[in-house]
Scaffold this motif. Structure first.
Motif, PDB file in Angstrom:
ATOM      1  N   MET A 257       1.379  -4.936  17.143  1.00 12.16           N
ATOM      2  CA  MET A 257       1.543  -3.485  17.031  1.00 12.16           C
ATOM      3  C   MET A 257       1.369  -2.796  18.385  1.00 12.16           C
ATOM      4  SD  MET A 257      -0.401  -2.829  13.425  1.00 12.16           S
ATOM      5  CE  MET A 257       0.211  -3.624  11.924  1.00 12.16           C
TER       6      MET A 257
ATOM      7  N   GLN B 223       1.924  -0.449  10.969  1.00 10.31           N
ATOM      8  CA  GLN B 223       0.772   0.181  11.626  1.00 10.31           C
ATOM      9  C   GLN B 223       0.396   1.523  10.982  1.00 10.31           C
ATOM     10  OE1 GLN B 223       1.856   1.796  15.946  1.00 10.31           O
ATOM     11  NE2 GLN B 223       3.193   0.134  15.379  1.00 10.31           N
TER      12      GLN B 223
ATOM     13  N   VAL C  86       0.856  -1.191   0.000  1.00  9.75           N
ATOM     14  CA  VAL C  86       0.000   0.000   0.000  1.00  9.75           C
ATOM     15  C   VAL C  86       0.889   1.237   0.000  1.00  9.75           C
ATOM     16  CG1 VAL C  86      -0.277   0.125   2.525  1.00  9.75           C
ATOM     17  CG2 VAL C  86      -2.012   1.127   1.050  1.00  9.75           C
TER      18      VAL C  86
ATOM     19  N   ALA D 266       0.389   2.867   6.952  1.00 13.25           N
ATOM     20  CA  ALA D 266      -0.502   2.773   5.785  1.00 13.25           C
ATOM     21  C   ALA D 266      -1.208   1.415   5.685  1.00 13.25           C
ATOM     22  CB  ALA D 266       0.273   3.074   4.507  1.00 13.25           C
ATOM     23  N   GLU D 267      -0.465   0.319   5.871  1.00 14.81           N
ATOM     24  CA  GLU D 267      -1.066  -1.009   5.694  1.00 14.81           C
ATOM     25  C   GLU D 267      -2.241  -1.215   6.658  1.00 14.81           C
ATOM     26  OE1 GLU D 267      -0.434  -3.346   3.427  1.00 14.81           O
ATOM     27  OE2 GLU D 267       1.481  -2.678   2.594  1.00 14.81           O
ATOM     28  N   TYR D 268      -1.989  -0.948   7.930  1.00 15.77           N
ATOM     29  CA  TYR D 268      -3.007  -1.222   8.947  1.00 15.77           C
ATOM     30  C   TYR D 268      -4.229  -0.335   8.755  1.00 15.77           C
ATOM     31  CZ  TYR D 268      -4.800  -2.519  13.564  1.00 15.77           C
ATOM     32  OH  TYR D 268      -5.557  -3.000  14.605  1.00 15.77           O
ATOM     33  N   ASN D 269      -4.004   0.919   8.429  1.00 19.13           N
ATOM     34  CA  ASN D 269      -5.135   1.828   8.266  1.00 19.13           C
ATOM     35  C   ASN D 269      -5.937   1.519   7.009  1.00 19.13           C
ATOM     36  OD1 ASN D 269      -5.380   4.256  10.334  1.00 19.13           O
ATOM     37  ND2 ASN D 269      -3.272   3.544  10.256  1.00 19.13           N
ATOM     38  N   TYR D 270      -5.250   1.094   5.960  1.00 17.11           N
ATOM     39  CA  TYR D 270      -5.960   0.683   4.752  1.00 17.11           C
ATOM     40  C   TYR D 270      -6.829  -0.535   5.058  1.00 17.11           C
ATOM     41  CZ  TYR D 270      -6.882  -0.385  -0.149  1.00 17.11           C
ATOM     42  OH  TYR D 270      -7.504  -0.618  -1.356  1.00 17.11           O
ATOM     43  N   ASP D 271      -6.193  -1.534   5.662  1.00 12.47           N
ATOM     44  CA  ASP D 271      -6.925  -2.772   5.970  1.00 12.47           C
ATOM     45  C   ASP D 271      -8.102  -2.494   6.905  1.00 12.47           C
ATOM     46  OD1 ASP D 271      -5.177  -4.158   4.401  1.00 12.47           O
ATOM     47  OD2 ASP D 271      -4.106  -5.140   6.036  1.00 12.47           O
TER      48      ASP D 271
END
Lengths: 347, 347
Positions: free
Chosen positions: A339, B328, A137, B330-335
């Motif tokens: 996390m 934690q 992403v 971009a990846e986490y917020n996208y998911d």
């Protein structure tokens, strides 16, 4: 010497040219084509050589697929959404807003029929396409000022690519097309208010944090974009079967490797960016929701007139629902726990 | 005919045997070795053949690495943590509790020096090891009763593998070693209270939901376990350079492919499991935290006496902190955004 010709035929001497859409300075993404070429050369004792040219050396970066389709070169290394202006179906091969993440996209491509479905489309363009890279992403880009509400997007001049630009336009953003090297001065002078590029590792080289410090995430228009090798279809079809198999194997290895490399490099880069002034900001839920709604509106508009887009997008969409259902169980809970430990300095 | 011998040498005829640790019924994980063999055979026009044997056909599944090291076979396809009893350093090559997820592990392996670091260890065992598969984070297993607190773990008889078993033992669990086919009747009779296996796709075939319906997540002992190809080192060293390169390329493609396949198959399986009675339950934060603390205690105990374990674990640990920091953003917020849409039936 009956055996000699048969054996010789198995690794015939071939030299192909690959035009990349990328400058050498984007070493991870440009380097994907070189990684692929190395796999091929080594496995054939140097008999199958692929020479990689940076964007602009043979044709401009954004004409790479055209050059491969025309046979100017045998293949290119490019991102399919560059060509969405020809037909938005191109973009589905790479990434579109609020689509799958990298793992979901790969599952769909390799096991959900995605590669074959896209090649039904690409074959009509004279191309055969194989995934050969992913960035994970991306970030949402660099902003001179904080963006808190949908209203803050109105009139915002942002350097942002085609499909995402079309959606942001619905929310009042004024999309700008600016080459990589011109972004920094434009942000510095205030000619533009914001710019998206790739992610921490690539962005760091351009120093945007000095002129547009607010670094937003996630880049909802690129949840896990695939970079492709696109072959001139006639040339690909002529390859001996062992070379075709090797090309598929090497492309899949190259595809995995680019994401692995970004995943290794990005953490260090994000820390360095923050240390040198980048201010991390999540897009607000209000903004993400408005963008999501605008995106769905665009999909509906395109599907009303484009049967090929509809066919592919409905396949991605069906798996998107499955993927984000499954991922919220073990994967999400494992990551969340880890996390939290990271934030509490327990790792 | 001067050229003929030189060309013939580039794809010499070789037939190797690969002993798998897995039964054919675990088609995704067992199938990894067949995927690898197909890549190799096709790219060499059938000159380099690898015959794959299921666990038990040549040697028992848990002796696969020993057979490769001894030269009984040229290679095996196995999971390194099976051999942790010899030395816990083995397990670090595959997975250990509260370690990286699949993307993090791959970043560390391919770009953080992980493959080379592990091979420093494996070469002393007469083996050369390459990653060739990953299951993604596994599930925490099937329980006859709900487990809500750490107290609920006391006296619990659970079918669970070596390293995780050692940690769970500290919390009162009584680990059991039971072969795959014997788990169902043991759960049915109540001889055991719980059992972990793999994840939804593989678990579904065994029907555990009928006798132990509480299906816990995440499997914190396997955040992203690597399955390896382990080659007899002397045999691997003798390969011509083009075959060595092809083996590396094909192993990396195979590695990616297994995770892609699980990611495609698991969503359908989890829905079917729930429809047929599985009750999904997250491990409580209390339980996860207690297991995390017990895990750290075990690492400290091992590191006090095992310099090789310490060297590798400190390398993984350092990257673990970087990875879960970066993920934690971009990846986490996208998911998270996409999962919320999924829950709200908006995908």
């Amino acid at each position: 010497t009956l055996a000699a010709p048969a054996i010789a035929q198995s690794n015939p001497k071939i030299t192909w040219r690959c035009t990349s859409s990328f400058p050498k300075s984007l070493d991870t993404i440009y380097g994907g084509a070189e990684v692929f070429a190395k796999h091929i050369s080594e496995a054939t004792d140097g008999n199958f050589q692929i020479q990689v040219f940076a964007g602009g050396e043979i044709v401009p970066g954004l004409q790479a697929a055209d050059a491969a389709a025309a046979g100017t070169v045998e293949l290119c290394h490019t991102v399919a959404y560059y060509y969405w202006g020809k037909d938005p179906t191109w973009a589905l091969a790479s990434d579109v807003p609020f689509s799958l993440n990298a793992r979901g996209r790969n599952a769909w491509q390799y096991h959900g029929g995605g590669i074959d479905l896209m090649n039904e489309f690409f074959h009509k363009q004279g191309l055969h396409a194989l995934p050969a890279g992913n960035t994970g992403v991306q970030m949402g880009g660099w902003f001179r000022k904080e963006i808190k509400t949908v209203d803050d997007l109105k009139g915002l001049k942002m350097r942002v690519g085609g499909f995402a630009g079309k959606i942001l336009e619905k929310l009042g953003v004024v999309p700008q097309q600016i080459a990589g090297g011109d972004i920094y001065p434009a942000l510095e002078k205030g000619t533009i208010d914001a710019a998206e590029w790739v992610g921490p590792y690539d962005d760091e080289k351009l120093g945007f944090q000095k002129v547009a410090p607010y670094y937003y995430y996630p880049g909802w228009w690129e949840g896990g974009p695939t970079v492709h090798l696109m072959f001139n279809k006639a040339k690909y079809d002529e390859l001996p079967e062992n070379y075709k198999s090797l090309v598929r194997t090497a492309a899949q290895a190259t595809d995995a490797n680019m994401l692995q490399k970004y995943d290794y490099l990005n953490p260090t880069a994000i820390k360095q960016l923050v240390a040198s002034g980048a201010k991390l900001r999540p897009f607000s839920q209000e903004i993400l929701s408005a963008c999501f709604d605008a995106t769905n509106q665009v999909y509906d508009e395109i599907m009303a007139n484009n049967a090929e887009f509809k066919k592919v997008w409905e396949s991605i969409k069906a798996f998107r629902n499955e993927h984000f259902l499954y991922a919220q169980i073990a994967e999400y809970n494992y990551d969340t726990f880890m996390m939290v430990q990271q934030r509490n300095n327990k790792l």
